[in-house]
Design a protein around this motif. Structure first.
Motif, short mmCIF file in Angstrom:
data_model
loop_
_atom_site.label_atom_id
_atom_site.label_comp_id
_atom_site.label_asym_id
_atom_site.label_seq_id
_atom_site.Cartn_x
_atom_site.Cartn_y
_atom_site.Cartn_z
N GLU A 117 -18.78 4.18 11.54
CA GLU A 117 -18.72 2.90 12.26
C GLU A 117 -19.00 1.72 11.36
N ILE A 118 -19.77 1.94 10.28
CA ILE A 118 -20.06 0.82 9.38
C ILE A 118 -19.13 0.81 8.16
N GLY A 119 -18.05 1.60 8.25
CA GLY A 119 -17.03 1.55 7.23
C GLY A 119 -17.27 2.38 6.00
N LEU A 120 -18.17 3.36 6.09
CA LEU A 120 -18.47 4.23 4.97
C LEU A 120 -17.98 5.65 5.26
N LYS A 121 -18.05 6.50 4.27
CA LYS A 121 -17.55 7.87 4.41
C LYS A 121 -18.69 8.86 4.23
N ALA A 122 -18.78 9.84 5.12
CA ALA A 122 -19.80 10.88 5.01
C ALA A 122 -19.31 11.95 4.04
#
Length: 348
Positions: free
Chosen positions: A342-347
């Motif tokens: 949701e905050i534009g990062l990748k897990a």
């Protein structure tokens, strides 16, 4: 012209210029100058770090910490799950720890879990989205029988689950560390916990040098080092920075920052919660000090940061522990992974 003793990998480098930033600058200009120094391959001084930590311009501080994170680490967040594979009865007297045999904390105590139980936990962690699985045991150092069983379990996880395996087993010998390396263990966790100048306030059964020694053994064996600490234990702000600089000298691949949750029955049970912004600022400044490491928000984040863990991941942190900790619960992995996206990062 003067040059730094170290480049960004703590190796001698005659090409990185040493310069101190003008303390007469406004907070915004000072933060920017520190960021430019780090982005250019330099290192800030502890005096500069103190000025950063004291700033009231939190937005500028976190924005530049995020810029440093993105440059050196991209937009990936390291997601790790762990299992408390052997709980309680630790012979050390660490004042923050619910697993110490010195304190009556009411936790569930048990010997080393069976191999199949740990493998099931690893499978669940992988299914939930965690790409790293850490096997943690409350030992000073494992007895030989337990260490052999742990090694068998690691081999089975690597073969049957296929996830990255990290471990935290207390003090380590070089022979044992090399055995773990041969089994395919990726990373060994051994935190410094607190600044050397504060360490005697948190533990008397071993000293700061003992912890540093194991961290060095881990690196010598070729394992990646996970080495962090705990904030909110009554230390000064300068001691938080002292801890960070001590960790940085060890060149760890991962640095977990834990925030104390005072556990009933421990000497630190009555410590007050620290303010979320205080924790966020500390995370940001640690990023200035250690630009390339995985800086992981770990134990206590759900209690102290609550929804501000989103801000932490835009303020210098690029890793989380998910699914719970050693003696406390945590967020579900799918919830954390959704938050990351949701905050534009990748897990990862």
């Amino acid at each position: 012209m003067k040059y730094s003793r170290f480049d960004s990998h703590c190796q001698p480098n005659p090409y990185v210029e040493v310069y101190n930033i003008d303390f007469k600058l406004s907070d915004e200009a000072f933060i920017k100058a520190c960021a430019e120094k780090v982005l250019g391959g330099g290192r800030i001084t502890i005096e500069e770090a103190e000025r950063l930590l004291a700033t009231t311009d939190v937005m500028t501080l976190t924005d530049y910490a995020n810029t440093i994170t993105r440059k050196f680490n991209g937009d990936v967040v390291d997601v790790e799950a762990l299992v408390n594979a052997k709980s309680g009865k630790c012979p050390e007297d660490c004042s923050f720890c619910a697993q110490s045999t010195f304190y009556d904390t009411g936790i569930n105590k048990y010997p080393l879990l069976p191999k199949e139980t740990i493998i099931e936990q690893a499978e669940m962690a992988k299914a939930g989205g965690a790409t790293n699985f850490c096997l943690v045991c409350a030992y000073r150092s494992p007895p030989e029988k337990d260490f052999d069983q742990i090694c068998e379990t690691i081999a089975a996880i690597k073969e049957r689950v296929g996830t990255e395996v990290n471990v935290s087993l207390g003090f380590m010998t070089l022979e044992r560390a090399r055995r773990l390396k041969d089994l395919g263990v990726k990373r060994y966790n051994h935190n410094l916990e607190a600044a050397e100048s504060y360490f005697s306030k948190i533990c008397t059964t071993h000293d700061f040098a003992d912890r540093v020694n194991t961290a060095k053994i881990v690196k010598q064996a070729g394992l990646e080092l996970c080495c962090g600490g705990i904030i909110g234990m009554g230390e000064t702000h300068k001691q938080r920075l002292e801890l960070a600089f001590s960790i940085a000298l060890l060149e760890p691949e991962e640095v977990p920052m834990n925030i104390l949750i005072g556990r009933e029955g421990t000497p630190f049970a009555s410590h007050n919660l620290i303010e979320p912004i205080d924790a966020i600022k500390t995370i940001a400044v640690w990023r200035f000090i250690m630009p390339k490491t995985i800086l992981k928000i770990a134990g206590g984040r759900e209690v102290h940061l609550k929804e501000k863990d989103r801000l932490a991941l835009k303020a210098g942190a690029n890793g989380i522990i998910t699914g719970g900790y050693l003696t406390t619960g945590g967020n579900a992995a799918n919830k954390d992974i959704m938050m990351i996206r949701e905050i534009g990062l990748k897990a990862k």
